[in-house]
Design a protein around this motif. Structure first.
Motif, PDB file in Angstrom:
ATOM      1  N   SER A   3       0.856  -1.182   0.000  1.00 59.07           N
ATOM      2  CA  SER A   3       0.000   0.000   0.000  1.00 59.07           C
ATOM      3  C   SER A   3       0.893   1.234   0.000  1.00 59.07           C
ATOM      4  CB  SER A   3      -0.917   0.003   1.221  1.00 59.07           C
ATOM      5  OG  SER A   3      -0.164   0.026   2.426  1.00 59.07           O
ATOM      6  N   ILE A   4       0.715   2.074  -1.002  1.00 57.43           N
ATOM      7  CA  ILE A   4       1.573   3.247  -1.183  1.00 57.43           C
ATOM      8  C   ILE A   4       0.698   4.488  -1.306  1.00 57.43           C
ATOM      9  CG2 ILE A   4       3.305   4.350  -2.667  1.00 57.43           C
ATOM     10  CD1 ILE A   4       4.228   1.566  -3.488  1.00 57.43           C
ATOM     11  N   LEU A   5       1.138   5.568  -0.692  1.00 53.93           N
ATOM     12  CA  LEU A   5       0.419   6.838  -0.716  1.00 53.93           C
ATOM     13  C   LEU A   5       1.209   7.857  -1.536  1.00 53.93           C
ATOM     14  CD1 LEU A   5      -1.898   8.660   0.426  1.00 53.93           C
ATOM     15  CD2 LEU A   5      -0.328   9.224   2.308  1.00 53.93           C
ATOM     16  N   TYR A   6       0.539   8.489  -2.485  1.00 51.86           N
ATOM     17  CA  TYR A   6       1.128   9.600  -3.241  1.00 51.86           C
ATOM     18  C   TYR A   6       0.857  10.891  -2.482  1.00 51.86           C
ATOM     19  CZ  TYR A   6       0.876  13.471  -6.622  1.00 51.86           C
ATOM     20  OH  TYR A   6       0.987  14.693  -7.248  1.00 51.86           O
ATOM     21  N   VAL A   7       1.920  11.622  -2.161  1.00 55.27           N
ATOM     22  CA  VAL A   7       1.805  12.892  -1.452  1.00 55.27           C
ATOM     23  C   VAL A   7       2.039  14.022  -2.446  1.00 55.27           C
ATOM     24  CG1 VAL A   7       2.728  14.322   0.399  1.00 55.27           C
ATOM     25  CG2 VAL A   7       2.564  11.846   0.705  1.00 55.27           C
ATOM     26  N   CYS A   8       1.026  14.848  -2.628  1.00 50.43           N
ATOM     27  CA  CYS A   8       1.056  15.915  -3.633  1.00 50.43           C
ATOM     28  C   CYS A   8       1.443  17.239  -2.994  1.00 50.43           C
ATOM     29  CB  CYS A   8      -0.326  16.032  -4.278  1.00 50.43           C
ATOM     30  SG  CYS A   8      -0.456  17.376  -5.471  1.00 50.43           S
ATOM     31  N   VAL A   9       2.387  17.957  -3.629  1.00 58.32           N
ATOM     32  CA  VAL A   9       2.792  19.279  -3.139  1.00 58.32           C
ATOM     33  C   VAL A   9       2.766  20.310  -4.265  1.00 58.32           C
ATOM     34  CG1 VAL A   9       4.122  18.521  -1.143  1.00 58.32           C
ATOM     35  CG2 VAL A   9       5.229  18.538  -3.370  1.00 58.32           C
ATOM     36  N   ARG A  10       1.947  20.053  -5.292  1.00 59.03           N
ATOM     37  CA  ARG A  10       1.814  20.989  -6.414  1.00 59.03           C
ATOM     38  C   ARG A  10       0.536  21.819  -6.277  1.00 59.03           C
ATOM     39  NH1 ARG A  10       5.371  20.327 -10.500  1.00 59.03           N
ATOM     40  NH2 ARG A  10       6.468  18.325 -10.584  1.00 59.03           N
ATOM     41  N   PRO A  11       0.644  23.154  -6.392  1.00 54.15           N
ATOM     42  CA  PRO A  11      -0.554  23.997  -6.352  1.00 54.15           C
ATOM     43  C   PRO A  11      -1.398  23.891  -7.621  1.00 54.15           C
ATOM     44  CG  PRO A  11       1.428  25.248  -5.767  1.00 54.15           C
ATOM     45  CD  PRO A  11       1.884  23.949  -6.363  1.00 54.15           C
ATOM     46  N   LEU A  38      -1.082  20.641   0.392  1.00 51.95           N
ATOM     47  CA  LEU A  38      -1.463  22.042   0.383  1.00 51.95           C
ATOM     48  C   LEU A  38      -2.830  22.255   1.009  1.00 51.95           C
ATOM     49  CD1 LEU A  38       0.681  21.730  -2.043  1.00 51.95           C
ATOM     50  CD2 LEU A  38      -0.156  23.974  -2.716  1.00 51.95           C
ATOM     51  N   GLU A  39      -3.625  21.193   1.089  1.00 56.50           N
ATOM     52  CA  GLU A  39      -4.955  21.303   1.666  1.00 56.50           C
ATOM     53  C   GLU A  39      -4.980  20.946   3.146  1.00 56.50           C
ATOM     54  OE1 GLU A  39      -7.625  18.965  -0.639  1.00 56.50           O
ATOM     55  OE2 GLU A  39      -7.275  20.100  -2.488  1.00 56.50           O
ATOM     56  N   ARG A  40      -4.146  19.978   3.555  1.00 56.11           N
ATOM     57  CA  ARG A  40      -4.158  19.552   4.958  1.00 56.11           C
ATOM     58  C   ARG A  40      -2.854  18.855   5.290  1.00 56.11           C
ATOM     59  NH1 ARG A  40      -7.990  14.171   4.689  1.00 56.11           N
ATOM     60  NH2 ARG A  40      -7.467  13.590   2.552  1.00 56.11           N
ATOM     61  N   PRO A  41      -2.383  19.003   6.518  1.00 56.26           N
ATOM     62  CA  PRO A  41      -1.139  18.334   6.927  1.00 56.26           C
ATOM     63  C   PRO A  41      -1.313  16.821   6.934  1.00 56.26           C
ATOM     64  CG  PRO A  41      -1.759  20.092   8.458  1.00 56.26           C
ATOM     65  CD  PRO A  41      -2.937  19.851   7.572  1.00 56.26           C
ATOM     66  N   LEU A  42      -0.203  16.128   6.821  1.00 54.23           N
ATOM     67  CA  LEU A  42      -0.201  14.665   6.892  1.00 54.23           C
ATOM     68  C   LEU A  42       0.398  14.267   8.231  1.00 54.23           C
ATOM     69  CD1 LEU A  42      -0.571  11.865   5.621  1.00 54.23           C
ATOM     70  CD2 LEU A  42       1.684  12.144   4.554  1.00 54.23           C
ATOM     71  N   ASP A  43      -0.427  13.681   9.091  1.00 50.37           N
ATOM     72  CA  ASP A  43       0.071  13.293  10.405  1.00 50.37           C
ATOM     73  C   ASP A  43       0.697  11.907  10.340  1.00 50.37           C
ATOM     74  OD1 ASP A  43      -2.149  11.188  11.474  1.00 50.37           O
ATOM     75  OD2 ASP A  43      -3.093  12.801  10.321  1.00 50.37           O
ATOM     76  N   SER A  77       5.279  18.901   7.452  1.00 53.44           N
ATOM     77  CA  SER A  77       4.716  17.564   7.257  1.00 53.44           C
ATOM     78  C   SER A  77       5.708  16.641   6.572  1.00 53.44           C
ATOM     79  CB  SER A  77       3.432  17.645   6.434  1.00 53.44           C
ATOM     80  OG  SER A  77       2.349  18.144   7.183  1.00 53.44           O
ATOM     81  N   LEU A  78       6.397  17.160   5.553  1.00 54.37           N
ATOM     82  CA  LEU A  78       7.375  16.335   4.840  1.00 54.37           C
ATOM     83  C   LEU A  78       8.514  15.913   5.759  1.00 54.37           C
ATOM     84  CD1 LEU A  78       7.651  18.102   1.357  1.00 54.37           C
ATOM     85  CD2 LEU A  78       6.496  15.947   1.898  1.00 54.37           C
TER      86      LEU A  78
END
Length: 239
Positions: A3-11, A38-43, A77-78
C-alpha cells in the motif's frame, strides 16, 4: 501488494492530477491513494497506515528567504514523514523539491549553484548505488528527466550517494534502507514531462520562447528512470 500513498505538493491542479497518474503507472499499481499537503497536513498516524509514500515535485524552493505559511506547513509535514522513513516506520521516495526538504532536515546544504534545465540527462550509478536494490539493476548509468533550480553538491550527513553527474553531483541518495531521495523525476515519461511543461512556461525552468524546441528534445529522449518506482513498489511489498 504494497500500500503506497502519493503525497502531492503541487498547487497547479492539472499538473498535480497528471503527476498522480504518472506515479501510479510507474509504480505499477492499479490504484494509488492521494494526499494533498497544500490542503491539509499529513500526520504520522495516517502516513504509517501505508507501507510507503512517494512525494512529487513542486514549484516551491527551500532556498527562498521568505517561505509562506502554506509552504512552511508543507515542509513541516514532509520532515515528519521523512523522519518516519529514517526511523524505519515506512518507506519513502522523495523527489525533486522534496529532496531539498529532506537534505535540509538532515543537516545538509541546499543551494542554487547546481541547477539543471528541462531536459533528459545521463546520471552515473555510484559503487554504493550498484549494490542498491533500486539503483543496482540500472548500473552503470541511466537516463532521467530533470528540471530544478536548486540542488546540493554533496549528500547530507548519514546519507549514501547512489547517483551523480557533473552538472548536479547529488542526483540520488538513501538514508538507512527505507528513505530514498532523487533530484530528478523518476515518475515521468517524455510525454508526461512535455504535458507538465505547459503549466510552467513562465516559471524559469526553460525560456518561454524555446518551449517548442525544449519539448521536441524531451520527446526525442529515451529515459529509464521510471524503472526505479516499479522496483520501489516491489521492495516495499517484501518488507
Amino acid at each position: 501488494m504494497a500500500s503506497i500513498l502519493y503525497v502531492c505538493v503541487r498547487p497547479e491542479q492539472g499538473a498535480a492530477d497528471a503527476e498522480h497518474q504518472s506515479f501510479r503507472r510507474a509504480l505499477g499499481v492499479p490504484a494509488l491513494d492521494r494526499w494533498d499537503l497544500l490542503e491539509r497536513p499529513l500526520d504520522a498516524s495516517t502516513a504509517e497506515q501505508y507501507d510507503g509514500i512517494v512525494v512529487g515535485g513542486s514549484p516551491f524552493n527551500v532556498t527562498v528567504e521568505e517561505r509562506g505559511e502554506v509552504q512552511r506547513r508543507v515542509e513541516n509535514s514532509l520532515e515528519q514523514v521523512a523522519q518516519d522513513a529514517v526511523d524505519g516506520r515506512l518507506a519513502g521516495m522523495f523527489t525533486c523539491y522534496s529532496i531539498g526538504v529532506v537534505t535540509r532536515m538532515l543537516g545538509g546544504t541546499v543551494g542554487t549553484a547546481v541547477p539543471e534545465s528541462t531536459r533528459a540527462t545521463s546520471i552515473r550509478i555510484t559503487t554504493a548505488g550498484a549494490d542498491d536494490p533500486l539503483f543496482g539493476p540500472s548500473a552503470p548509468q541511466m537516463s532521467v528527466l530533470t528540471a530544478h533550480k536548486e540542488g546540493s553538491i554533496e549528500p547530507p550527513p548519514g546519507a549514501v550517494l547512489l547517483a551523480t553527474n557533473d552538472d548536479c553531483p547529488v542526483q540520488a541518495y538513501r538514508v538507512g534502507d527505507r528513505l530514498y531521495a532523487t533530484q530528478f523525476h523518476p515518475e515521468v515519461t517524455p510525454q508526461d514531462f512535455v504535458d507538465r511543461m505547459t503549466y510552467y512556461r513562465t516559471t524559469g525552468y526553460f525560456a518561454p520562447h524555446e518551449y517548442d524546441l525544449t519539448a521536441a528534445r524531451v520527446l526525442a529522449a529515451s529515459v529509464t528512470g521510471t524503472d526505479l518506482l516499479r522496483r520501489f513498489a516491489e521492495v516495499v511489498s517484501t518488507r
